[in-house]
Design a protein around this motif. Structure first.
Motif, PDB file in Angstrom:
ATOM      1  N   HIS A 168       0.868  -1.181   0.000  1.00 38.46           N
ATOM      2  CA  HIS A 168       0.000   0.000   0.000  1.00 38.46           C
ATOM      3  C   HIS A 168       0.904   1.230   0.000  1.00 38.46           C
ATOM      4  CE1 HIS A 168       1.098   0.846   4.175  1.00 38.46           C
ATOM      5  NE2 HIS A 168       1.091  -0.455   4.338  1.00 38.46           N
ATOM      6  N   LYS A 169       0.334   2.402  -0.222  1.00 41.27           N
ATOM      7  CA  LYS A 169       1.176   3.612  -0.270  1.00 41.27           C
ATOM      8  C   LYS A 169       0.881   4.525   0.919  1.00 41.27           C
ATOM      9  CE  LYS A 169       1.871   3.698  -5.296  1.00 41.27           C
ATOM     10  NZ  LYS A 169       1.133   2.490  -5.683  1.00 41.27           N
ATOM     11  N   ARG A 170       0.386   3.952   1.999  1.00 40.83           N
ATOM     12  CA  ARG A 170      -0.001   4.774   3.148  1.00 40.83           C
ATOM     13  C   ARG A 170       1.131   4.875   4.162  1.00 40.83           C
ATOM     14  NH1 ARG A 170      -6.176   3.718   3.599  1.00 40.83           N
ATOM     15  NH2 ARG A 170      -6.527   3.100   1.463  1.00 40.83           N
ATOM     16  N   LYS A 171       0.956   5.827   5.062  1.00 37.09           N
ATOM     17  CA  LYS A 171       1.902   5.942   6.161  1.00 37.09           C
ATOM     18  C   LYS A 171       1.634   4.781   7.127  1.00 37.09           C
ATOM     19  CE  LYS A 171       3.953   9.559   8.955  1.00 37.09           C
ATOM     20  NZ  LYS A 171       3.848  10.896   9.490  1.00 37.09           N
ATOM     21  N   TYR A 172       2.665   4.184   7.660  1.00 39.22           N
ATOM     22  CA  TYR A 172       2.486   3.099   8.629  1.00 39.22           C
ATOM     23  C   TYR A 172       3.157   3.504   9.938  1.00 39.22           C
ATOM     24  CZ  TYR A 172       7.225   2.099   6.975  1.00 39.22           C
ATOM     25  OH  TYR A 172       8.554   2.214   6.642  1.00 39.22           O
ATOM     26  N   MET A 173       2.978   2.700  10.982  1.00 34.15           N
ATOM     27  CA  MET A 173       3.556   3.051  12.281  1.00 34.15           C
ATOM     28  C   MET A 173       4.738   2.156  12.608  1.00 34.15           C
ATOM     29  SD  MET A 173       1.677   4.016  15.863  1.00 34.15           S
ATOM     30  CE  MET A 173       0.283   4.786  15.101  1.00 34.15           C
ATOM     31  N   GLU A 174       5.795   2.750  13.127  1.00 40.31           N
ATOM     32  CA  GLU A 174       6.989   1.976  13.484  1.00 40.31           C
ATOM     33  C   GLU A 174       6.770   1.234  14.795  1.00 40.31           C
ATOM     34  OE1 GLU A 174      10.659   4.184  13.519  1.00 40.31           O
ATOM     35  OE2 GLU A 174      10.005   5.344  11.768  1.00 40.31           O
ATOM     36  N   LEU A 175       7.559   0.179  14.971  1.00 39.99           N
ATOM     37  CA  LEU A 175       7.551  -0.562  16.234  1.00 39.99           C
ATOM     38  C   LEU A 175       8.417   0.151  17.250  1.00 39.99           C
ATOM     39  CD1 LEU A 175       8.259  -4.207  15.032  1.00 39.99           C
ATOM     40  CD2 LEU A 175       6.061  -3.276  15.717  1.00 39.99           C
TER      41      LEU A 175
ATOM     42  N   TRP B  18       8.296  14.758  18.558  1.00 43.31           N
ATOM     43  CA  TRP B  18       7.599  13.645  19.196  1.00 43.31           C
ATOM     44  C   TRP B  18       7.334  12.576  18.151  1.00 43.31           C
ATOM     45  CZ3 TRP B  18       5.967  13.637  24.393  1.00 43.31           C
ATOM     46  CH2 TRP B  18       6.206  14.827  25.081  1.00 43.31           C
ATOM     47  N   LYS B  19       7.290  11.324  18.597  1.00 39.47           N
ATOM     48  CA  LYS B  19       7.034  10.239  17.650  1.00 39.47           C
ATOM     49  C   LYS B  19       6.143   9.186  18.287  1.00 39.47           C
ATOM     50  CE  LYS B  19       9.343   7.787  14.073  1.00 39.47           C
ATOM     51  NZ  LYS B  19      10.589   7.649  13.342  1.00 39.47           N
ATOM     52  N   ARG B  20       5.160   8.714  17.488  1.00 40.52           N
ATOM     53  CA  ARG B  20       4.312   7.611  17.953  1.00 40.52           C
ATOM     54  C   ARG B  20       4.917   6.297  17.499  1.00 40.52           C
ATOM     55  NH1 ARG B  20       0.883  11.511  16.066  1.00 40.52           N
ATOM     56  NH2 ARG B  20      -0.781  12.238  17.456  1.00 40.52           N
ATOM     57  N   LYS B  21       4.920   5.298  18.401  1.00 37.41           N
ATOM     58  CA  LYS B  21       5.377   3.952  18.044  1.00 37.41           C
ATOM     59  C   LYS B  21       4.459   2.919  18.695  1.00 37.41           C
ATOM     60  CE  LYS B  21      10.324   4.986  17.615  1.00 37.41           C
ATOM     61  NZ  LYS B  21      11.672   4.602  18.042  1.00 37.41           N
ATOM     62  N   ILE B  22       4.353   1.763  18.037  1.00 37.63           N
ATOM     63  CA  ILE B  22       3.534   0.667  18.578  1.00 37.63           C
ATOM     64  C   ILE B  22       4.323  -0.041  19.663  1.00 37.63           C
ATOM     65  CG2 ILE B  22       2.329  -1.480  18.017  1.00 37.63           C
ATOM     66  CD1 ILE B  22       2.607  -0.501  15.024  1.00 37.63           C
ATOM     67  N   ILE B  23       3.708  -0.187  20.846  1.00 39.45           N
ATOM     68  CA  ILE B  23       4.425  -0.839  21.957  1.00 39.45           C
ATOM     69  C   ILE B  23       3.712  -2.098  22.452  1.00 39.45           C
ATOM     70  CG2 ILE B  23       5.609   1.229  22.797  1.00 39.45           C
ATOM     71  CD1 ILE B  23       3.037   0.745  25.027  1.00 39.45           C
ATOM     72  N   ALA B  24       2.526  -2.402  21.877  1.00 43.57           N
ATOM     73  CA  ALA B  24       1.788  -3.594  22.325  1.00 43.57           C
ATOM     74  C   ALA B  24       0.701  -3.917  21.305  1.00 43.57           C
ATOM     75  CB  ALA B  24       1.164  -3.352  23.708  1.00 43.57           C
ATOM     76  N   VAL B  25       0.184  -5.142  21.392  1.00 43.48           N
ATOM     77  CA  VAL B  25      -0.943  -5.572  20.552  1.00 43.48           C
ATOM     78  C   VAL B  25      -2.114  -5.852  21.488  1.00 43.48           C
ATOM     79  CG1 VAL B  25      -1.771  -7.312  18.926  1.00 43.48           C
ATOM     80  CG2 VAL B  25       0.642  -6.656  18.917  1.00 43.48           C
ATOM     81  N   TYR B  26      -3.275  -5.270  21.179  1.00 45.18           N
ATOM     82  CA  TYR B  26      -4.438  -5.473  22.045  1.00 45.18           C
ATOM     83  C   TYR B  26      -4.975  -6.890  21.858  1.00 45.18           C
ATOM     84  CZ  TYR B  26      -8.995  -4.897  24.195  1.00 45.18           C
ATOM     85  OH  TYR B  26     -10.100  -5.065  24.990  1.00 45.18           O
ATOM     86  N   SER B  27      -4.937  -7.674  22.937  1.00 46.55           N
ATOM     87  CA  SER B  27      -5.361  -9.072  22.874  1.00 46.55           C
ATOM     88  C   SER B  27      -6.845  -9.217  23.176  1.00 46.55           C
ATOM     89  CB  SER B  27      -4.537  -9.888  23.875  1.00 46.55           C
ATOM     90  OG  SER B  27      -4.890 -11.234  23.814  1.00 46.55           O
TER      91      SER B  27
END
Length: 346
Positions: free
Chosen positions: A219-226, A295-304
């Motif tokens: 895809h050509k969208r912005k994604y979020m870093e880990l 500031w930067k957003r990053k993924i830190i967990a997966v909602y179970s």
């Protein structure tokens, strides 16, 4: 601030072909008899050979074939105090806690912009988050129940949000129906850690409730870093954020932020208001970049999701998230890049 940490290495040792899965399991978004906080406290720290077993992984391809890849783990720090948690009072059955604090995102400007546009819908009824131009992070139990792959995962698809236009494609000025429609993309392959499978852990191990999907087309969208999950103490106001497609708000993107109430080495236990459908959402934080004002957003967990856990012999419920530890960062990063050269710092 995001603190850079040296990441252990996950190295591929060998890959075997396995029989094709049956794809007969039912999708179950609430799990029972999961190892809870008390149980987590008593778990032994995994040895290196345990980690190699738990972090080996299955890959299922769109034609139904399946492989098992065995890995070696280099440079992992085994922390004997890893599973300690802070003691908190127990709670009773709830999924929405007190006042419902979820926000439905209706405005097209928000919905189609970062960070909301990184949320995706999984065809088995869950949510996920874009983590590269062609990879999605979600929860393992959206695809596999610990014994077999769920029915809908054979022809798995990912829905990327686009906003509907009315009538002949023109929108009246200043109006928005705020209901996203989805551009569906086929999934080429799915990776799930062996630690999720029942035969390995003896019971369902929420610690390994994560999976990565590779899309057939980028895809050509912005994604979020880990990012690597900090401890509660290191989070501003202990607050986390995530967006997903909750079942009780059909067709809407639902955003929420809330505080974490407890943690173990691998899990967050929190009071986020969420309903089934948001399972698999990427939980993120916004912190400062080291030595920068940005500031930067990053993924830190997966909602179970909303899970029943065993506490002192009693079934209690929590909304649970799987933390991205240095080892999980190494594994997910390896799945995305196909090598560990881009995964030395996290």
């Amino acid at each position: 601030t995001w603190h850079l940490r040296k990441i252990p290495q996950i190295v591929k040792e060998r890959t075997f072909s396995l029989d094709s899965p049956k794809f007969e399991a039912k999708t179950k978004l609430e799990l029972n008899s999961v190892c809870g906080i008390e149980c987590q406290r008593k778990l032994p720290v995994p040895s290196l050979s345990d980690l190699k077993n738990l972090l080996s992984y299955e890959t299922v391809f769109e034609n139904g074939t399946r492989t098992l890849t065995e890995v070696n783990v280099l440079g992992a720090a085994l922390d004997p105090a890893a599973n300690t948690t802070t003691q908190r009072p127990s709670r009773k059955k709830r999924q929405v806690y007190g006042t419902d604090s979820r926000f439905s995102i209706y405005d097209k400007r928000f919905m189609t912009n970062f960070p909301f546009n990184t949320a995706v819908k999984i065809s088995t009824g869950c949510s996920g988050i874009l983590v590269s131009p062609k990879h999605v992070l979600t929860a393992a139990h959206c695809l596999h129940n610990g014994k077999d792959y769920v029915k809908g995962s054979k022809r798995l698809r990912v829905g990327l949000m686009k906003t509907k236009s009315r009538g002949n494609g023109r929108k009246r000025k200043g109006t928005s129906d705020g209901m996203p429609s989805f551009q569906w993309t086929r999934v080429k392959s799915t990776h799930i850690p062996k630690g999720w499978f029942k035969g390995v852990s003896g019971d369902i191990a929420l610690d390994y409730d994560y999976a990565v999907l590779e899309l057939k087309r980028p895809h050509k969208r912005k994604y979020m870093e880990l990012g690597i999950s900090p401890t509660i103490k290191m989070m501003p106001g202990s607050m986390i954020h995530f967006s997903g497609f909750d079942n009780d708000r059909s067709g809407q993107l639902v955003y929420r932020f809330c505080s974490i109430s407890d943690e173990s080495n691998d899990l967050f236990y929190q009071y986020c208001d969420a309903e089934p459908g948001s399972t698999g959402s990427g939980i993120y934080l916004r912190l400062k970049e080291p030595n920068k004002k940005k500031w930067k957003r990053k993924i830190i967990a997966v909602y179970s999701g909303h899970q029943w856990v065993d506490i002192n012999g009693e079934q209690q419920d929590y909304n649970v998230a799987v933390r991205i530890t240095p080892l999980k960062y190494a594994q997910i990063c390896f799945w995305i890049h196909g090598n560990d050269e881009n995964c030395t710092q996290g």
